[in-house]
Design a protein around this motif. Structure first.
Motif, mmCIF file in Angstrom:
data_model
loop_
_atom_site.group_PDB
_atom_site.id
_atom_site.type_symbol
_atom_site.label_atom_id
_atom_site.label_comp_id
_atom_site.label_asym_id
_atom_site.label_seq_id
_atom_site.Cartn_x
_atom_site.Cartn_y
_atom_site.Cartn_z
ATOM 1 N N UNK A 320 0.823 -1.205 0.000
ATOM 2 C CA UNK A 320 0.000 0.000 0.000
ATOM 3 C C UNK A 320 0.859 1.257 0.000
ATOM 4 N N UNK A 321 1.935 1.237 0.765
ATOM 5 C CA UNK A 321 2.834 2.393 0.795
ATOM 6 C C UNK A 321 3.515 2.600 -0.566
ATOM 7 N N UNK A 322 3.894 1.512 -1.185
ATOM 8 C CA UNK A 322 4.550 1.610 -2.487
ATOM 9 C C UNK A 322 3.597 2.179 -3.539
ATOM 10 N N UNK A 323 2.366 1.702 -3.566
ATOM 11 C CA UNK A 323 1.390 2.196 -4.534
ATOM 12 C C UNK A 323 1.034 3.655 -4.238
ATOM 13 N N UNK A 324 0.915 3.982 -2.961
ATOM 14 C CA UNK A 324 0.622 5.359 -2.580
ATOM 15 C C UNK A 324 1.724 6.292 -3.065
ATOM 16 N N UNK A 325 2.970 5.853 -2.955
ATOM 17 C CA UNK A 325 4.099 6.668 -3.410
ATOM 18 C C UNK A 325 4.024 6.879 -4.915
ATOM 19 N N UNK A 326 3.662 5.841 -5.672
ATOM 20 C CA UNK A 326 3.517 5.979 -7.128
ATOM 21 C C UNK A 326 2.430 7.010 -7.458
ATOM 22 N N UNK A 327 1.331 6.956 -6.720
ATOM 23 C CA UNK A 327 0.241 7.904 -6.964
ATOM 24 C C UNK A 327 0.675 9.330 -6.661
ATOM 25 N N UNK A 328 1.445 9.493 -5.603
ATOM 26 C CA UNK A 328 1.923 10.832 -5.239
ATOM 27 C C UNK A 328 2.937 11.357 -6.249
ATOM 28 N N UNK A 329 3.602 10.464 -6.909
ATOM 29 C CA UNK A 329 4.578 10.874 -7.927
ATOM 30 C C UNK A 329 3.918 11.217 -9.253
ATOM 31 N N UNK A 330 2.599 11.033 -9.333
ATOM 32 C CA UNK A 330 1.881 11.457 -10.530
ATOM 33 C C UNK A 330 1.344 10.345 -11.400
ATOM 34 N N UNK A 331 1.517 9.082 -11.017
ATOM 35 C CA UNK A 331 0.974 7.975 -11.808
ATOM 36 C C UNK A 331 -0.546 8.067 -11.842
ATOM 37 N N UNK A 332 -1.147 7.638 -12.952
ATOM 38 C CA UNK A 332 -2.591 7.695 -13.109
ATOM 39 C C UNK A 332 -3.267 6.798 -12.066
ATOM 40 N N UNK A 333 -4.161 7.405 -11.270
ATOM 41 C CA UNK A 333 -4.770 6.687 -10.160
ATOM 42 C C UNK A 333 -5.628 5.522 -10.643
ATOM 43 N N UNK A 334 -6.420 5.755 -11.711
ATOM 44 C CA UNK A 334 -7.286 4.691 -12.234
ATOM 45 C C UNK A 334 -6.457 3.520 -12.750
ATOM 46 N N UNK A 335 -5.325 3.819 -13.393
ATOM 47 C CA UNK A 335 -4.455 2.754 -13.905
ATOM 48 C C UNK A 335 -3.842 1.957 -12.765
ATOM 49 N N UNK A 376 -4.211 12.625 -3.013
ATOM 50 C CA UNK A 376 -4.232 11.196 -2.723
ATOM 51 C C UNK A 376 -4.061 10.981 -1.220
ATOM 52 N N UNK A 377 -4.935 10.187 -0.646
ATOM 53 C CA UNK A 377 -4.849 9.931 0.790
ATOM 54 C C UNK A 377 -3.684 8.996 1.082
ATOM 55 N N UNK A 378 -3.155 8.993 2.303
ATOM 56 C CA UNK A 378 -2.184 7.971 2.693
ATOM 57 C C UNK A 378 -2.897 6.638 2.812
ATOM 58 N N UNK A 379 -2.186 5.513 2.850
ATOM 59 C CA UNK A 379 -2.840 4.214 3.067
ATOM 60 C C UNK A 379 -3.494 4.184 4.449
ATOM 61 N N UNK A 380 -4.752 3.802 4.504
ATOM 62 C CA UNK A 380 -5.501 3.794 5.765
ATOM 63 C C UNK A 380 -6.042 2.394 6.011
ATOM 64 N N UNK A 381 -5.750 1.859 7.162
ATOM 65 C CA UNK A 381 -6.172 0.511 7.513
ATOM 66 C C UNK A 381 -7.678 0.478 7.738
ATOM 67 N N UNK A 382 -8.337 -0.508 7.189
ATOM 68 C CA UNK A 382 -9.781 -0.624 7.350
ATOM 69 C C UNK A 382 -10.136 -0.956 8.785
ATOM 70 N N UNK A 383 -11.284 -0.466 9.201
ATOM 71 C CA UNK A 383 -11.776 -0.755 10.546
ATOM 72 C C UNK A 383 -12.503 -2.095 10.526
ATOM 73 N N UNK A 384 -11.881 -3.119 11.108
ATOM 74 C CA UNK A 384 -12.461 -4.448 11.113
ATOM 75 C C UNK A 384 -12.430 -5.031 12.516
ATOM 76 N N UNK A 385 -13.200 -6.073 12.724
ATOM 77 C CA UNK A 385 -13.202 -6.769 14.000
ATOM 78 C C UNK A 385 -11.894 -7.531 14.180
ATOM 79 N N UNK A 386 -11.541 -7.900 15.421
ATOM 80 C CA UNK A 386 -10.259 -8.573 15.676
ATOM 81 C C UNK A 386 -10.051 -9.845 14.862
ATOM 82 N N UNK A 387 -11.115 -10.579 14.548
ATOM 83 C CA UNK A 387 -10.964 -11.846 13.826
ATOM 84 C C UNK A 387 -11.147 -11.695 12.311
ATOM 85 N N UNK A 388 -11.239 -10.462 11.832
ATOM 86 C CA UNK A 388 -11.398 -10.218 10.409
ATOM 87 C C UNK A 388 -10.096 -9.736 9.788
ATOM 88 N N UNK A 389 -9.929 -10.001 8.502
ATOM 89 C CA UNK A 389 -8.714 -9.590 7.798
ATOM 90 C C UNK A 389 -8.791 -8.116 7.425
#
Length: 451
Positions: A320-335, A376-389
């Protein structure tokens, strides 16, 4: 709080600071001569003296924040606070002018701590000189005996250990038991014997928890702090006199009361803060006043109507951090979404469509509403229950459509009525201050302001 309310708040605060001229005009020219032979008195308010010690301490404390503060302004604040505090005691219940005793310090304890703290700050060098003349040059030299604080004594006061506690206070029987438990004995007359109860009642809720937990080091430390406070107050009493010290204590109490009064009038408080005065005024606001306020303060009721957004879902934080960095560098978000996203809408470029503001938004939709368009937002962890991925989401809001709250909505009615109530309360307070000053008899010792 609206800009209008802030301006009104400042106007009220400035009134207290600018009324020095009023005080001088009210006092006849001969007034200064009437009190000039009392060099330790700087003013009389309705026949009651204001001591030089009070003016000196409060001026020096104010100058720590603003070195340009002058004595005349501080004296005027003292006089204004005294008038307003006396009026407030007649109009408001005691609990409205004090913090909750269940979590805060007792009012007299808070005042003593404030008083000794001010004195230590202003007269630090003089106090250090006085302490240096004690045996060993330390306050500890006054201590003759530390109490044992054995388990039986503490159990008699606080009950058995390992109980479920909902309230950390002492009933009358426990209070009586605590008065017979010695924590510290000294050869200082004002603190010849300090009991467990004397120290306990000087704690806020966090301190009381430590007592119930039998933290003996903390209990003894608090007893020594109490001894130090008593020493400072006794030193000031001997140097300046009981009347001067009492006047300073009174001025601090009045300052605290006025701050509470300001809060009750909406100054320094949020529009939804609990205040009997604001509640009453808000209930009296008419629908036409709400509508008028809405149309003259529309920016306060601005809301997001909808957003058009895309997202990229990834299964681990590193990627997620790697993809976020690509987006911040100007890569097309949809692609990037088509290439990396694990969400079902990946092949649509992570298109979330137009998200309208409705009653219940999903976690991801709420996240989109929180983002600034075009960033572009930073990578944000989803809010899930303890036993969920968990997954990581990256969001890009492409467009945001703004609008306004429905002027007939309950939200507008509530917010507008509270804001109008604040404005009315502030005007009432401003008028009251002016009225109290006008009817007061104020005599100023001009010579004392120059020393």
């Amino acid at each position: 709080m609206s800009l209008t309310i802030i301006k009104n708040c400042l106007s009220v605060l400035c009134l207290a600071m600018s009324a020095t001229a009023i005080a001088v005009d009210i006092a006849p020219a001969v007034a200064a001569n009437q009190i000039a032979h009392h060099p330790e008195v700087v003013a009389h308010l309705n026949g009651t003296p204001v001591h030089k010690l009070t003016l000196e301490v409060l001026t020096q404390m104010a100058q720590l924040e603003n070195p340009k503060t002058v004595r005349a302004d501080i004296l005027d604040n003292i006089l204004s606070n005294r008038l307003l505090a006396e009026d407030a005691r007649e109009k408001f219940a005691e609990e409205e002018l004090q913090a909750s005793r269940r979590v805060a310090f007792e009012p007299d304890v808070m005042l003593d701590n404030q008083l000794s703290g001010y004195l230590r700050t202003v007269y630090r060098k003089d106090l250090e000189t006085a302490i240096s003349k004690l045996p060993g040059g330390r306050l500890d030299a006054l201590i003759q005996e530390h109490g044992k604080l054995d388990e039986d004594q503490l159990n008699a006061v606080f009950g058995a250990r390992n109980r479920i506690m909902l309230d950390y206070s002492l009933n009358p029987t426990q209070q009586t038991a605590a008065t017979h438990v010695l924590v510290l004995r000294s050869n200082f007359a004002a603190a010849s014997s300090i009991s467990l109860y004397a120290v306990f009642r000087r704690q806020n809720v966090q301190g009381r928890v430590e007592f119930f937990n039998r933290n003996r080091d903390f209990i003894r430390q608090q007893a020594q702090l109490y001894l130090a406070n008593l020493y400072v107050l006794d030193w000031a009493r001997q140097r300046f006199g009981e009347s001067a010290l009492s006047d300073l204590r009174r001025a601090l109490q009045e300052k605290n009361s006025v701050q509470a009064v300001m809060s009750l009038h909406g100054i320094g408080a949020d529009t939804d803060s609990e205040s009997r005065l604001l509640n009453q005024l808000a209930a009296e606001v008419k629908p036409k006043e709400v509508q008028a306020y809405f149309h003259s303060h529309k920016e306060e009721f601005k809301r997001i109507v909808s957003v058009k957004a895309r997202h990229i879902r990834l299964d681990n934080e590193e990627q997620a951090r790697q993809v976020s960095e690509l987006a911040h560098q100007g890569a097309n978000f949809a692609s990037l979404a088509k290439q990396y996203s694990t969400a079902p809408d990946a092949q649509q470029g992570g298109d979330m469509g137009l998200i309208a503001h409705r009653g219940q938004l999903s976690w991801l939709e709420q996240l989109a509403y929180m983002q600034e368009p075009g960033k572009v937002s930073p990578p944000i962890r989803t809010a899930v229950a303890p036993n969920e991925t968990a997954h990581w989401e990256i969001v890009l809001v492409e467009k945001r459509n703004d609008g306004y709250q429905d002027p007939a909505s309950e939200t507008v009615r509530y917010l507008a009525s509270r804001a109008i109530a604040q404005e009315k309360a502030i005007r009432q307070l401003s008028s009251l201050q002016a009225q109290l000053r006008k009817s007061a008899k104020i005599e100023i010792n001009q010579a004392a302001l120059l020393n």
